[in-house]
Design an enzyme around this catalytic site. Structure first.
Site, PDB file in Angstrom:
ATOM      1  N   ASP A 460       0.818  -1.207   0.000  1.00  0.00           N
ATOM      2  CA  ASP A 460       0.000   0.000   0.000  1.00  0.00           C
ATOM      3  C   ASP A 460       0.853   1.258   0.000  1.00  0.00           C
ATOM      4  O   ASP A 460       0.397   2.318  -0.429  1.00  0.00           O
ATOM      5  CB  ASP A 460      -0.928   0.004   1.212  1.00  0.00           C
ATOM      6  N   ARG A 464       5.814   4.287   5.588  1.00  0.00           N
ATOM      7  CA  ARG A 464       5.427   4.273   6.996  1.00  0.00           C
ATOM      8  C   ARG A 464       5.432   2.849   7.544  1.00  0.00           C
ATOM      9  O   ARG A 464       5.824   1.894   6.868  1.00  0.00           O
ATOM     10  CB  ARG A 464       4.063   4.937   7.176  1.00  0.00           C
ATOM     11  N   ASP A 465       4.955   2.691   8.755  1.00  0.00           N
ATOM     12  CA  ASP A 465       4.941   1.384   9.410  1.00  0.00           C
ATOM     13  C   ASP A 465       3.761   0.548   8.922  1.00  0.00           C
ATOM     14  O   ASP A 465       2.874   0.179   9.683  1.00  0.00           O
ATOM     15  CB  ASP A 465       4.904   1.560  10.938  1.00  0.00           C
ATOM     16  N   GLU A 466       3.768   0.246   7.616  1.00  0.00           N
ATOM     17  CA  GLU A 466       2.682  -0.524   7.021  1.00  0.00           C
ATOM     18  C   GLU A 466       3.258  -1.417   5.926  1.00  0.00           C
ATOM     19  O   GLU A 466       3.670  -2.523   6.184  1.00  0.00           O
ATOM     20  CB  GLU A 466       1.585   0.412   6.504  1.00  0.00           C
ATOM     21  N   ASP A 473      -6.256  -2.270  -2.709  1.00  0.00           N
ATOM     22  CA  ASP A 473      -5.462  -1.439  -3.611  1.00  0.00           C
ATOM     23  C   ASP A 473      -5.217  -2.138  -4.939  1.00  0.00           C
ATOM     24  O   ASP A 473      -5.426  -1.568  -6.016  1.00  0.00           O
ATOM     25  CB  ASP A 473      -4.124  -1.090  -2.944  1.00  0.00           C
ATOM     26  N   GLU A 750      -2.048   8.976  -1.404  1.00  0.00           N
ATOM     27  CA  GLU A 750      -3.110   8.179  -0.792  1.00  0.00           C
ATOM     28  C   GLU A 750      -4.381   9.001  -0.614  1.00  0.00           C
ATOM     29  O   GLU A 750      -5.491   8.494  -0.786  1.00  0.00           O
ATOM     30  CB  GLU A 750      -2.641   7.670   0.570  1.00  0.00           C
ATOM     31  N   HIS A 776       1.179   6.015  -3.163  1.00  0.00           N
ATOM     32  CA  HIS A 776       0.098   5.076  -2.882  1.00  0.00           C
ATOM     33  C   HIS A 776      -0.672   4.895  -4.184  1.00  0.00           C
ATOM     34  O   HIS A 776      -1.368   5.800  -4.605  1.00  0.00           O
ATOM     35  CB  HIS A 776      -0.800   5.703  -1.810  1.00  0.00           C
TER      36      HIS A 776
END
Length: 873
Positions: A460, A464-466, A473, A750, A776
């Site tokens: 995605d 970041r922390d993802e 998506d 995003e 994104h």
């Protein structure tokens, strides 16, 4: 004269190593329209076949044997008896052969910390070749719990990152095969190697936590698959005298925690101490080596197979476009492009022990410092401790999403920085350009958003922390991805995990692989619209692009289970037509996710009954098409009937029956218009005019979330309002695609309102925990409109054996061109307008036909070759 342009095995032109007992062969021919193919002969080893298709002919000969190279020859003969040939080869991997090696680890290392990744672990083995023998072939087979990298005599083995890749480890684990023949000698000829007259070499493997052991998902869970890293490997050496030996991982290997990598985490970054670097024999740096321990990982994969995905490798590099030193001594570099990857440091005249710190971010704060707020818990930092002198460093066990870096600990004159893009090995198959440079930048943003997130799995975001495999998506972006890239191996790999992660009742997790993300994996009864739809929409997009029905065959039962689950939940508490309204409460639907016309997450979710019902229509209709392709005619009738009932329910419950929604918002019109859910042309006309009025009242700005954004321009243009579609596409006011371009975006955001006109992020407390990424790809799904409508390229038959070119003129464009490399060759469309004259040039590959429709409505049937046509506008 016929020529063979391409011959592939399992989507690869060379270097294929496979455990598939029935590998697939494809080829592309080039020729004139009057060329005739009299015979095609495919020979694989001792097996010969005359394929009736150029797409994905499966091997059906004698059983393949492990560790074997098979030559492949394609011979094509024309009507005059002239034969042309092409050759390639592939290797078989283990084909189920038991491993001589076993899992090993550092038995003394007890990793108990939470929300972090383990310290990297290193293994060593000395290899002595048989005296007096010559190496004919040497292969290193390797996998890990964690991510690993091998060095042989101090030189890196292979060129990939993050092996063995990210999979649903409880079911699927890949191993890699490396040809190390040239790195093994028994005469000391390699001056860089640690070999002598007896042929002694040193293998060193470093294993970091990666996805299997390290911290992952935004809750930073770790040890999901294993309690600590483990390595499984074999070095198989074949000699010219016909003998062979295999050296596997066992208790004779050494292990240490004292290597130069002192921290490696996908989110936090990497710390490397060059003063502790191993020499070619592993003895430098003061490491304390001890014997490895046999390990039994807590998760045992059902399948360990030769690499079948698209490995992550280095690609483009970027030099900074600016360098600014701040008053506090920090140096800010701007690479001019947001991307996923790492930074390479070339350091001059360093002092021993000098430490350099590099932080990464996508955007800057108004004061010129890095904005790291939206990284959330991710530190995205690389730290390097120097040895004396000149040296280079780039992280190996982490990656970041960034455009800017901030460097401390060195003077600018001592440092050269280079940005290195990392993403999966994907062949570029399409491109688009036009007379509006803003749209060209949008196309670039779409491509770079895809490159940054097609990172072994479809992620995605890269910063970041993802960085998770969110299904929603890729469900909406897959058609665009399949225009821009050959997605065959990439999607085949990910879909294996989709199948493996499907819940017993047919629902799917929101992210695949799940890997520590509990919701909804802890709720096995749930199916979630548009996110779970990936199980249907992604294989269909790949089939349309490549024409290989095997992807539909593999995913057919998972598709059926999912659609049946959606039908069950829609009908559980409903009566009459409401049995086909998927009204499941908002905690279990994302609804019109990130729709910019409402500010709160709860408002997006509250639209779930509209988006969910349209989802059921779409997946049922698509499944009926799949069933028809596969010859399941009874299923096709069943799911077509379901789609019809859902469409009737949508119109009956949500509209006045005459094209007006009871509750109006853009997505609620877009989905039934694009999916053909309105019953007749008159109702569709009224509905599209109502949608156009909504858009006009919104100053032609977009108001759709994830489900509606890919289709809004199609819904307008295909139903008689291309004028509104083009005004929306070319609008620069927020929210719009070109607002992002105007604000300097180099990837897709995003959130449409990621930055305001002053360059600041306006997102407040909307329930998403500061959820904003500037890389994104989901709303980049508009790329399909650029290809299919503006360039006009669209398959009629899967794989483009029959296709159309039907350019849509508008938006003030005076020229546009696009191409798509199909399984049959390059399809091209290039048009221009001079005054009231419209000219188009169309490239039609050999073996295909094109239906060309001009803007004035005239049509032409085209065969192989390059054709031009003209009309008056």
């Amino acid at each position: 004269m016929l020529t063979i342009d391409r011959l592939t095995v399992e989507h690869l032109g060379h270097g294929c190593v496979t455990d598939n007992p029935n590998p697939r062969f494809s080829y592309t021919l080039n020729g004139a329209a009057d060329d005739v193919v009299r015979d095609v002969t495919l020979t694989v080893g001792e097996w010969t076949v005359h394929p009736d298709t150029s797409i994905a002919t499966p091997y059906d000969g004698p059983a393949l044997t492990p560790f074997t190279t098979y030559p492949v020859t394609l011979a094509v003969t024309d009507a005059q008896g002239v034969t042309v040939t092409a050759t390639t080869s592939f290797e078989t991997g283990r084909l189920g052969e038991p491993w001589v090696g076993t899992w090993i680890t550092d038995g003394d290392y007890q990793f108990t910390e939470k929300k972090v990744s383990p310290k990297p672990m290193s293994f060593r083995r000395t290899v002595t070749l048989a005296a007096g023998k010559t190496v004919a072939r040497a292969r290193l087979f390797a996998t890990a719990m964690g991510v690993y990298e091998f060095a042989l005599d101090g030189r890196k083995v292979g060129d990939r990152y993050f092996a063995p890749g990210f999979t649903s480890y409880k079911t699927n684990l890949q191993y890699q095969t490396y040809d190390v023949t040239d790195q093994l000698t028994n005469d000391g000829a390699n001056s860089d190697a640690n070999d002598d007259a007896t042929g002694t070499h040193t293998l060193i493997a470093t294993v970091a936590g990666g996805w299997a052991v390290g911290s992952f998902v935004f809750t930073r869970v770790n040890r999901v698959t294993a309690d600590r890293q483990a390595l499984l490997a074999e070095l198989r050496i074949d000699y010219t005298d016909g003998t062979s030996e295999t050296i596997g991982t066992d208790a004779d290997w050494d292990v240490t925690m004292d290597g130069p990598f002192t921290m490696a985490d996908l989110y936090d970054g990497e710390t490397y101490d060059a003063t502790r670097a191993f020499g070619p024999d592993g003895n430098a740096g003061g490491a304390h080596w001890r014997k490895a321990s046999i390990e039994r990982p807590k998760t045992t994969p059902k399948h360990i197979e030769a690499d079948y995905g698209a490995p992550v490798r280095e690609h483009e590099t970027f030099a900074p476009i600016s360098c600014k030193r701040r008053a506090d001594g920090e140096i800010i570099y701007d690479f001019g492009q947001n991307f996923a990857g790492v930074v390479r440091l070339d350091i001059a005249n360093a002092a021993a022990g000098q430490t350099i710190t590099v932080r990464h971010a996508e955007i800057l704060n108004p004061d010129g410092t890095l904005n790291t707020t939206f990284l959330r818990t991710a530190k995205a930092t690389a730290t390097y401790t120097c040895v004396a002198g000149n040296q280079s460093y780039a992280p190996r066990f982490t990656y970041m999403g960034f455009r800017y870096i901030a460097v401390r600990g060195i003077e600018p004159k001592q440092l050269t920085v280079t940005g290195v893009a990392l993403y999966s090995e994907l062949t570029r198959t399409g491109d688009f350009a036009c007379s509006d440079e803003r749209l060209n930048q949008l196309q670039s943003n779409i491509v770079w958003g895809a490159k940054s997130n097609l990172f072994d799995i479809p992620t995605d975001c890269p910063q970041r922390d993802e960085r998770m495999g969110w299904t929603g998506d890729i469900a909406v972006f897959a058609p665009t991805a399949c225009y821009d890239f050959d997605m065959g191996r990439f999607l085949d790999k990910w879909l294996r995990d989709v199948k493996a992660e499907q819940l017993p009742t047919g629902g799917l997790p929101n992210t695949v692989p799940v890997q520590g993300y509990g919701f909804p994996a802890t709720m096995p009864e749930m199916a979630i619209a548009w996110w779970g739809d990936a199980v249907v929409l992604v294989p269909w997009a790949e089939y349309q692009a490549r024409g290989d029905a095997s992807v539909l065959e593999r995913m057919y039962e998972p598709m059926k289970r999912y659609v049946n689950a959606c039908r069950f939940w829609a009908g559980l508490f409903g009566f009459g037509k409401h049995r086909y309204i998927w009204w499941m409460p908002t905690p279990f639907q994302f609804g019109d996710w990130i729709a910019p016309d409402v500010p709160k997450m709860q408002q997006w979710q509250a639209r779930g009954k509209w988006t969910g019902t349209a989802s059921l229509n779409n997946t049922a209709r698509t499944l009926a098409r799949v069933a028809r392709v596969l010859g399941h005619d009874d299923d096709a009738r069943e799911y077509d009937a379901l789609a019809d009932r859902v469409a009737d329910a949508y119109v009956s419950v949500f509209t006045d029956g005459d094209g007006r929604l009871n509750d109006e918002f853009q997505t609620a019109y877009v989905l039934p218009l694009h999916l053909g859910m309105f019953p007749d042309a008159a109702t569709r006309t009224k509905a599209v005019n109502n949608l156009a009025a909504l858009v006009e009242r919104n100053d032609y700005r977009i108001g759709t979330g994830f489900p509606g954004t890919p289709y809004i321009l199609f819904a307008l243009a295909d139903n008689g309002r291309p004028d509104v579609a083009f005004r929306m596409l070319t609008n620069e006011r927020c929210p719009s695609w070109l607002y992002e371009v105007k604000m300097g975006a180099t990837t897709i955001w995003e959130r449409w309102d990621g930055l305001d006109e002053h360059g600041e992020c306006p997102i407040g407390d909307d329930g998403t925990d500061l959820m904003i990424s500037y890389n994104h790809y989901a709303s980049g799904a508009v790329g399909a409109f650029l290809y299919q409508r503006i360039a006009g390229i669209e398959p009629i038959e899967a794989g483009y054996r029959r296709f159309r070119v039907r350019p849509l003129v508008g938006g003030g464009l005076t020229w546009a061109n696009g191409h798509v490399d199909t399984p049959y060759g390059r399809v091209g469309s290039a048009w221009s307008i001079t005054g009231d004259r419209f000219d188009v040039t169309v490239d039609v590959p050999f073996g295909t036909t094109c239906a060309l429709t001009m803007p004035d409505g005239t049509t032409h049937e085209l065969t192989a070759g390059t054709h031009t046509a003209t009309c008056t506008l």
